[in-house]
Structures are given as C-alpha cells and as structure tokens.
Design an enzyme around this catalytic site. Structure first.
Site, PDB file in Angstrom:
ATOM      1  N   PHE A 198      -5.718   4.970   0.969  1.00 30.49           N
ATOM      2  CA  PHE A 198      -4.797   3.852   0.773  1.00 30.49           C
ATOM      3  C   PHE A 198      -4.901   3.347  -0.664  1.00 30.49           C
ATOM      4  O   PHE A 198      -5.991   3.005  -1.137  1.00 30.49           O
ATOM      5  CB  PHE A 198      -5.120   2.709   1.733  1.00 30.49           C
ATOM      6  CG  PHE A 198      -4.899   3.047   3.176  1.00 30.49           C
ATOM      7  CD1 PHE A 198      -3.654   2.857   3.758  1.00 30.49           C
ATOM      8  CD2 PHE A 198      -5.934   3.553   3.956  1.00 30.49           C
ATOM      9  CE1 PHE A 198      -3.451   3.155   5.105  1.00 30.49           C
ATOM     10  CE2 PHE A 198      -5.737   3.853   5.297  1.00 30.49           C
ATOM     11  CZ  PHE A 198      -4.494   3.668   5.869  1.00 30.49           C
ATOM     12  N   TYR A 245      -7.795   7.039  12.635  1.00 29.10           N
ATOM     13  CA  TYR A 245      -7.119   7.299  13.907  1.00 29.10           C
ATOM     14  C   TYR A 245      -7.789   8.409  14.707  1.00 29.10           C
ATOM     15  O   TYR A 245      -7.288   8.816  15.760  1.00 29.10           O
ATOM     16  CB  TYR A 245      -5.655   7.644  13.657  1.00 29.10           C
ATOM     17  CG  TYR A 245      -4.881   6.478  13.100  1.00 29.10           C
ATOM     18  CD1 TYR A 245      -4.473   5.422  13.920  1.00 29.10           C
ATOM     19  CD2 TYR A 245      -4.568   6.413  11.745  1.00 29.10           C
ATOM     20  CE1 TYR A 245      -3.774   4.353  13.407  1.00 29.10           C
ATOM     21  CE2 TYR A 245      -3.872   5.334  11.220  1.00 29.10           C
ATOM     22  CZ  TYR A 245      -3.481   4.305  12.051  1.00 29.10           C
ATOM     23  OH  TYR A 245      -2.796   3.239  11.535  1.00 29.10           O
ATOM     24  N   ILE A 301      -7.168  -0.571  11.497  1.00 30.30           N
ATOM     25  CA  ILE A 301      -8.203   0.441  11.722  1.00 30.30           C
ATOM     26  C   ILE A 301      -9.496  -0.057  11.072  1.00 30.30           C
ATOM     27  O   ILE A 301      -9.477  -0.811  10.099  1.00 30.30           O
ATOM     28  CB  ILE A 301      -7.783   1.807  11.161  1.00 30.30           C
ATOM     29  CG1 ILE A 301      -7.470   1.707   9.676  1.00 30.30           C
ATOM     30  CG2 ILE A 301      -6.602   2.374  11.933  1.00 30.30           C
ATOM     31  CD1 ILE A 301      -7.190   3.060   9.009  1.00 30.30           C
ATOM     32  N   PHE A 315       2.032   9.502   4.115  1.00 31.85           N
ATOM     33  CA  PHE A 315       2.371   9.261   5.520  1.00 31.85           C
ATOM     34  C   PHE A 315       2.995   7.885   5.735  1.00 31.85           C
ATOM     35  O   PHE A 315       3.642   7.649   6.754  1.00 31.85           O
ATOM     36  CB  PHE A 315       1.147   9.445   6.423  1.00 31.85           C
ATOM     37  CG  PHE A 315       0.049   8.441   6.217  1.00 31.85           C
ATOM     38  CD1 PHE A 315       0.074   7.205   6.839  1.00 31.85           C
ATOM     39  CD2 PHE A 315      -1.032   8.738   5.389  1.00 31.85           C
ATOM     40  CE1 PHE A 315      -0.939   6.282   6.644  1.00 31.85           C
ATOM     41  CE2 PHE A 315      -2.050   7.823   5.197  1.00 31.85           C
ATOM     42  CZ  PHE A 315      -2.011   6.587   5.817  1.00 31.85           C
ATOM     43  N   ASP A 316       2.829   6.958   4.779  1.00 31.13           N
ATOM     44  CA  ASP A 316       3.428   5.639   4.963  1.00 31.13           C
ATOM     45  C   ASP A 316       3.361   4.862   3.648  1.00 31.13           C
ATOM     46  O   ASP A 316       2.518   5.139   2.780  1.00 31.13           O
ATOM     47  CB  ASP A 316       2.690   4.862   6.059  1.00 31.13           C
ATOM     48  CG  ASP A 316       3.474   3.635   6.540  1.00 31.13           C
ATOM     49  OD1 ASP A 316       4.679   3.560   6.233  1.00 31.13           O
ATOM     50  OD2 ASP A 316       2.877   2.787   7.220  1.00 31.13           O
ATOM     51  N   TYR A 337       0.837  -1.209   0.000  1.00 29.40           N
ATOM     52  CA  TYR A 337       0.000   0.000   0.000  1.00 29.40           C
ATOM     53  C   TYR A 337       0.867   1.252   0.000  1.00 29.40           C
ATOM     54  O   TYR A 337       2.018   1.252   0.452  1.00 29.40           O
ATOM     55  CB  TYR A 337      -0.916   0.024   1.218  1.00 29.40           C
ATOM     56  CG  TYR A 337      -0.204   0.256   2.528  1.00 29.40           C
ATOM     57  CD1 TYR A 337      -0.017   1.545   3.026  1.00 29.40           C
ATOM     58  CD2 TYR A 337       0.301  -0.811   3.259  1.00 29.40           C
ATOM     59  CE1 TYR A 337       0.663   1.761   4.220  1.00 29.40           C
ATOM     60  CE2 TYR A 337       0.972  -0.613   4.443  1.00 29.40           C
ATOM     61  CZ  TYR A 337       1.150   0.679   4.926  1.00 29.40           C
ATOM     62  OH  TYR A 337       1.826   0.884   6.095  1.00 29.40           O
TER      63      TYR A 337
END
Length: 566
Positions: free
Chosen positions: A238, A221, A195, A175-176, A165
């Site tokens: 995502f 979150y 999540i 962010f990731d 992802y």
C-alpha cells in the site's frame, strides 16, 4: 556401399556421440530476465507464488501450465513439497524474475514418470516468473517516503482516519486505488475494520505523511484472497497518504499567530465580528477563502450562525489578532460534510484575521493624544471648525484622509453633515487638540457601508482640530453674547440722525463682533449676512432703518437681531 563411405559414416556417428554432453547431473538455471531491484531472494522455507509453463526437454511438449489454469502456483520451498529440482531451481529468485529451470529425471519424476503426462526419465523444463515471496516470520514492513516538517500528533488506536492509497501486489500488479474513486478511504483505527497488517501500518502516522506499507498474506487476506483482484496468499503493498485524522474526544485547538499590542478588549458573546479567513483541510488542501471573495465574513458571536467550532473559537479575540483554528468534524460538518465542498468527517483548519468587532451597545471611544496647555475654548454644536483627519479600518487600511486635499476639512457641528460618531469625536475639542476615535458601525455607516466603507465596519479616526470659529444657533445669522444694548436703536444710530443706512448698520454689527459682544454665522461672507440682516429690518425698503421699524422687528424676532431666512 564401398568401404571408404562406410568408414566415413561410422566416424560421423562416433563424433556425434562424443559431442553429446550426456545426461544432466544437476539443475540448470537460466536467469533470462531480472528486475532492476531485488530487495529479497527466495530462501529455504519461504513461501512462493509463481506462474510457470512446463515442457519436456526432448520434444518441447507441454505437460502443465499455471497460466492455462488461471491461478498461480503456491508452495513452500525446501521442505520437500516440490520436486527436488524445483526446490533447487527457485532458490535465490527475485519477485518479477523470469527463469528457465531445466531439471534432470533423478531430480524430477525419475524412471517412473507421472502416468501419461511425464514419461519415465524425462528432462523437464520450467519457465517460471516469481510473483510473491513471504515467510511465516515476516512482519509488516513500513517505509516512510516523506513526512511534514511539523507533526503535533500521530495516529493511535480509536482515531478516525481519512487516507488515500494505491494498492498493488508484490509484483506491482494494481488491485485497488482510492484515487481512482476520487475519494479517501475513511475508517476507525484499531477496531477491526481493516486487515491486521493495515491496522498496524497506519499507526503513528502524521497528517501529510506518505508511507509504503507491505503486508504479508497472513496479515492480509490469507488463503482466501479477496474477490478477483487479490489472489490467495498474496503479499499486499500500500502506497498511503494520510489526509486527515481525529478522535471523537478531540476539542478544537487554537494556535495564536499574532496579537497586536494594546488589546483593550476581547470578543464576547453578542459581539458582531468581521474577519478574513483561509479554510483548508489538515493536509493543506484549500476549500474556501474570504480573501478570494475580497470580502470579510461577518457574523454575530455565540448565536449559532456559524459551525460550533468556529463559534467557540471566535471568543476572546483582539482586533487584528491572527489565529489558526483546527476543528474536528463533530464540531464542524460531521459525517455528512458539505456536498462538493467538504468531505464527510473532515477536520477543518481556519487561519483567521480579525478585522474588527463591535457590540450594538458600544459607544464612540475617544482617546486624547495631545491637548494644548491653553484649552478654554472648545467646539460645540453650531461652531464652524477646520480639522484634519485620517479615516481607516481597524486593520490599518486607509480609506480617506484630509491630507489628500490642499486644506483642512471644514464643517459646522450639529448640522448633520457628518456621521454621528465623527460628530461625537470632534465635540469638545480645542484648537491644536488631537484625538484617536473609534466609531462602531451604528454610529457610522451601518450595515450597508458607504463608498469605500464596508458594511458593518468599525472606523478609526485620527483627528486634529486646526481652527475653531464659534457659531450661532441654526437658523440665525447673528446672536448677542450676553445682553445687547438697551435701547438698541440709539446704539445703532452712530451719528444720531434718527436713521441707520446700510453702511452705518454694517459698522455697528462689525463693532459688536470685534468687541466680542455679538457673533456672526461663521463660514459665510459677512457683508452678505449683514446686508440680508439689514434688508430684513428695512421693512419699507427705503434704504434706511428707522426706530419704529426696528421695534417691530425686535418684537417679532424675540430678542434676536434677525432670523436667518436664507
């Protein structure tokens, strides 16, 4: 100052007053930067997250900035939680849009202001960039980018997933990413390890499917965010590629691709098998191939020499069969995988092609495909035969053929010039007979192979017996077919002069062969054999055989005319 100059200054003052547009009545919006795509605009009761710089219209002095504080401003639009001018100024805004919102005092802080920060009756200017937008009614959004042509199974709760992802905020800030770590994200689905929005977004996916999953903050979150990369109340996007999935209840699956006709026998425990394979993960990424090594994979079946799933899948196969085998990790390399080759918890897919198999107890298989009507004379040990052959592997790969030569192959059976399986296959044939013969490796070239024959290869022969010359036992040049003349010397002495020279001896032997009473060793020059036989009998080497010499020789050689001493 004279009257004319005074009148001019008065006129200019009046003119300037008339050019002033006067106090603002409503919010003024300048949309000076717009995104190319705007799937959603701010509506009343939406939550928003935005950065701003606030200045006074009168002198440009800053009265506040979210950039300076390092955190974006979060609020809900249209419910009086913002000054009226901002409630109006944010409506219709897109994520990544930049606006300048100019707000008159009566829609801001009026004639009171806010202490020393904003004076009374101040016109306020906000430079705003919208970072996020969501609503309490929002749901997880799923957009399928691509899907494989076939999808036998989709993800469900309790499945174990491996996926890649890229994670971004709604405004595109990353962010990731699993790609940056060069490893998939591996987790069970539906057990609270993700999540909530991601749990929902991953349901129903096929291996190889790509999705965009958009998760509102309250399913991500929430108010706390996550670390320094995910701010509070952030919508997450995502970009997901499902690489693998399995369930702990899964068994291996077998898809038969091709089965040759005439499958007389299938593999069982204890068989030794040679097969080619391509090994891939479920998304099609290859990890190993026997074809690249140009060598089959060879192993015993059911004895634990290969992973459990393969061992199980190798049962019940035909020679030449092609199968696709999908093996869950608990029947493969489990959670550990194989370093630098197979990730932990990877489902493996093998496309296999069975080349051959055998059992150490197997014998030579012989199938007669043609037999002449007259087949009374058959070959056996010591016979000289002429035969044609094709030698192939069981997958049809031709190794050797007598057609590559000008004449048929010639051999004497029983002299250990051939592999045992071919000797067995040729034995008992008559001229014109054709056979198909399967030779297991322990009757062929064994584990080491020979020449172009791979180790442990089962060989397939197409045989035809072209010519048969009945032979004599090993070590002899001539044998009687039945009882010879008794007494022998008078029969040899054709002219009755009590002595037998070479010419007379040769004529006698050839007469016996012609009348079917005796047989010379086939495959050798008859004159050479007869001369050697004569020399063995002519003990004094005077060029003739006398009766006493023949008697001594006959006694020594036990009823045979002469023994092969070559």
């Amino acid at each position: 100052m004279d009257l004319a100059l005074s009148s001019l200054l008065f006129f200019l003052h009046v003119a300037s007053v008339k050019c002033n547009p006067g106090p603002l009545v409503d919010v003024v919006i300048d949309r000076y930067e717009m995104p190319k795509v705007c799937p959603r605009e701010v509506q009343s009761e939406d939550f928003v997250r935005y950065h701003f710089n606030g200045t006074l219209n009168a002198d440009g002095k800053s009265f506040g900035s979210s950039h300076d504080r390092g955190t974006a401003f979060i609020s809900q639009v249209g419910l009086g939680r913002l000054i009226s001018g901002m409630d109006r100024g944010l409506l219709g805004m897109c994520v990544n849009e930049c606006r300048r919102v100019t707000i008159p005092p009566h829609l801001a802080y009026g004639d009171i202001g806010t202490g020393e920060v904003i004076p009374p009756n101040a016109v306020l200017v906000y430079d705003v960039i919208l970072l996020d937008i969501w609503n309490t009614e929002d749901k997880v959004q799923i957009h399928t980018l691509s899907k494989p042509p076939s999808c036998n199974r989709t993800s469900v709760e309790s499945d174990f997933l491996r996926y890649h992802y890229n994670g971004t905020l709604l405004n595109g800030d990353a962010f990731d990413s699993s790609y940056s770590r060069n490893t998939t994200y591996d987790t069970y689905l539906g057990q609270g390890d993700l999540i909530k929005g991601m749990e929902e977004g991953l349901l129903g996916m096929c291996v190889g499917e790509k999705r965009i999953i958009t998760v509102p903050p309250f399913l991500a979150y929430g108010v706390n965010g996550s670390g320094t990369r995910v701010p509070p109340q952030a919508t997450l996007v995502f970009d997901v590629l499902l690489v693998d999935l399995f369930n702990n209840k899964d068994d291996l699956t077998v898809e038969v691709k091709e089965v040759p006709e005439g499958c007389g026998r299938r593999t069982v425990t204890g068989d030794f098998i040679r097969y080619h394979y391509n090994g891939t993960f479920q998304d099609g990424t290859p990890f190993d191939s026997s074809y690249q090594r140009n060598s089959t994979y060879n192993t015993y079946i059911g004895m634990g020499y290969v992973i459990q799933g393969v061992d199980k899948a190798l049962h019940g196969l035909c020679m030449g069969e092609k199968r696709r085998i999908t093996i869950p990790p608990h029947l493969a390399y489990g959670g550990d995988g194989v370093e630098n080759l197979i990730p932990g918890s990877a489902v493996l897919v093998f496309d296999i092609h069975v080349i051959d198999f055998h059992n150490p107890k197997d014998s030579v298989q012989i199938k007669v495909t043609h037999k002449p009507e007259e087949c009374s004379l058959t070959c056996e040990a010591d016979d000289l035969i002429h035969y044609r052959y094709n030698c192939s592997l069981m997958d049809g790969t031709l190794l050797y053929s007598s057609d590559d030569y000008k004449s048929a192959s010639i051999t004497t059976l029983g002299e250990e010039n051939l592999i045992l399986g071919l000797e067995e296959g040729l034995n008992g044939m008559c001229e014109g007979e054709r056979r198909l013969v399967v030779v297991p490796p322990h009757w062929g070239h064994g584990e080491n192979g020979a020449g172009e024959v791979p180790g442990s290869a089962v060989l397939f022969f197409e045989l035809e017996l072209v010519k048969l010359n009945k032979g004599v036992p090993k070590g002899y040049m001539f044998v009687w077919l039945g009882d010879g003349p008794d007494p022998l010397f008078p029969a040899m002495d054709l002219n009755g002069d009590k002595k037998v020279p070479l010419e007379e001896f040769s004529a006698f032997i050839m007469l016996q062969v012609k009348e079917g009473k005796g047989r010379l060793r086939p495959g050798m020059d008859a004159d050479v054999i007869i001369k050697d036989m004569f020399n063995n009998q002519d003990s004094n080497k005077d060029g003739k055989i006398l009766e006493r010499e023949l008697s001594v020789a006959s006694n020594q050689e036990s009823q045979q005319v002469t023994k092969d001493e070559l």
